[in-house]
Motif scaffolding. Structure first.
Motif, mmCIF file in Angstrom:
data_model
loop_
_atom_site.group_PDB
_atom_site.id
_atom_site.type_symbol
_atom_site.label_atom_id
_atom_site.label_comp_id
_atom_site.label_asym_id
_atom_site.label_seq_id
_atom_site.Cartn_x
_atom_site.Cartn_y
_atom_site.Cartn_z
ATOM 1 N N CYS A 71 0.833 -1.209 0.000
ATOM 2 C CA CYS A 71 0.000 0.000 0.000
ATOM 3 C C CYS A 71 0.867 1.258 0.000
ATOM 4 C CB CYS A 71 -0.940 -0.015 1.191
ATOM 5 S SG CYS A 71 -2.214 -1.300 1.077
ATOM 6 N N ASP A 72 1.975 1.229 0.754
ATOM 7 C CA ASP A 72 2.891 2.367 0.761
ATOM 8 C C ASP A 72 3.475 2.592 -0.626
ATOM 9 O OD1 ASP A 72 2.463 2.670 3.466
ATOM 10 O OD2 ASP A 72 4.336 1.704 4.077
ATOM 11 N N ARG A 73 3.884 1.509 -1.257
ATOM 12 C CA ARG A 73 4.551 1.612 -2.564
ATOM 13 C C ARG A 73 3.599 2.040 -3.671
ATOM 14 N NH1 ARG A 73 4.934 -2.389 -6.297
ATOM 15 N NH2 ARG A 73 4.328 -3.957 -4.743
ATOM 16 N N LEU A 74 2.378 1.543 -3.607
ATOM 17 C CA LEU A 74 1.427 1.761 -4.699
ATOM 18 C C LEU A 74 0.497 2.950 -4.457
ATOM 19 C CD1 LEU A 74 0.525 -2.001 -5.200
ATOM 20 C CD2 LEU A 74 1.894 -0.598 -6.766
ATOM 21 N N GLY A 75 0.505 3.498 -3.254
ATOM 22 C CA GLY A 75 -0.383 4.619 -2.950
ATOM 23 C C GLY A 75 -1.843 4.230 -2.937
ATOM 24 N N ILE A 76 -2.156 3.056 -2.395
ATOM 25 C CA ILE A 76 -3.521 2.543 -2.379
ATOM 26 C C ILE A 76 -3.878 2.109 -0.970
ATOM 27 C CG2 ILE A 76 -2.836 0.168 -2.945
ATOM 28 C CD1 ILE A 76 -5.338 -0.045 -4.693
#
Length: 242
Positions: A71-76
């Motif tokens: 979630c941190d990496r993908l912004g989701i």
């Protein structure tokens, strides 16, 4: 904003295999432009009340770190399903992983009678602020009571996010009810149901989205894994295979 409901088949009690599947679904949802993705009820273990105590994990568990990292990496933001241990007992939980933010968890506040031997009800409402939207989560049985959605609307929610594990009969009743929720309260509804074996029944799919006038925008079938992607700006939704 785009939101995604995942219709998936969980492997009974296999948290690691289910987690890896969740990560793949989160990647796909992000690639489709979604800012939030929701999974079916108890998706990381499967809806298996008899296994809940041994499979329960706190939302802070290191085993869940890959979800936070994705979630941190993908912004989701990802809302998954997991039994949660508390001092009061095991709860039917919805851990929520948001990019760059502390983990949160919502717990089902109204239990079906056959869940009472295994679970204790949650006691707090929760809403997510996502862009211009306030999103209210609901988990299966409680979502079938209009009062739950009414309370969420009164608290400022403008989108109802429903995570379930329903039979064919249950999903048919749900479709009629969620259309009424959307129409009466003027807020879109996004529904994620499971497919395949779950406890003593078969998950009947039918994941779907309704607009704020109660119109069905998209629906998955009763047996295939897939996603519903709801675009709140255009009030449109599409079904995508997994």
């Amino acid at each position: 904003m785009k939101l995604c409901a995942v219709q998936a088949r969980s492997i009974k009690g296999d948290v690691q295999a289910n987690l890896e599947r969740h990560l793949a679904c989160i990647e796909q949802a992000a690639a489709l432009g979604a800012e939030l993705v929701v999974f079916p009820e108890l998706s990381l273990t499967g809806y298996e009340p008899t296994l809940a105590r041994q499979a329960a994990l706190p939302v802070s568990a290191a085993r869940l770190d890959p979800l936070q990292a994705a979630c941190d990496r993908l912004g989701i933001t990802a809302a998954v399903g997991l039994p949660l241990p508390t001092p009061e007992g095991i709860r039917i939980g919805m851990p929520i992983f948001s990019p760059g933010a502390p983990r949160q968890a919502y717990a089902k506040r109204r239990l079906h009678d056959d869940e009472l031997p295994y679970f204790t009800p949650g006691d707090q409402a929760l809403q997510l602020q996502l862009g211009e939207h306030r999103v209210a989560p609901a988990i299966c049985y409680e979502s079938m009571f209009m009062a739950h959605a009414v309370a969420a609307r009164e608290q400022g929610a403008d989108l109802y996010l429903v995570s379930v594990a329903k039979t064919a009969k249950g999903i048919d009743e749900g479709h009629a009810h969620y259309a009424e929720v959307a129409r009466e309260l003027g807020m879109p509804v996004l529904l994620a149901n499971c497919v395949g074996p779950a406890d003593t029944f078969i998950g009947a799919g039918g994941s779907a989205a309704w607009d704020s006038q109660g119109r069905l925008l998209a629906r998955l079938d009763d047996h295939s894994e897939g996603m519903i992607v709801l675009d709140t700006r255009s009030a449109a939704a599409i079904a995508v295979p997994l």
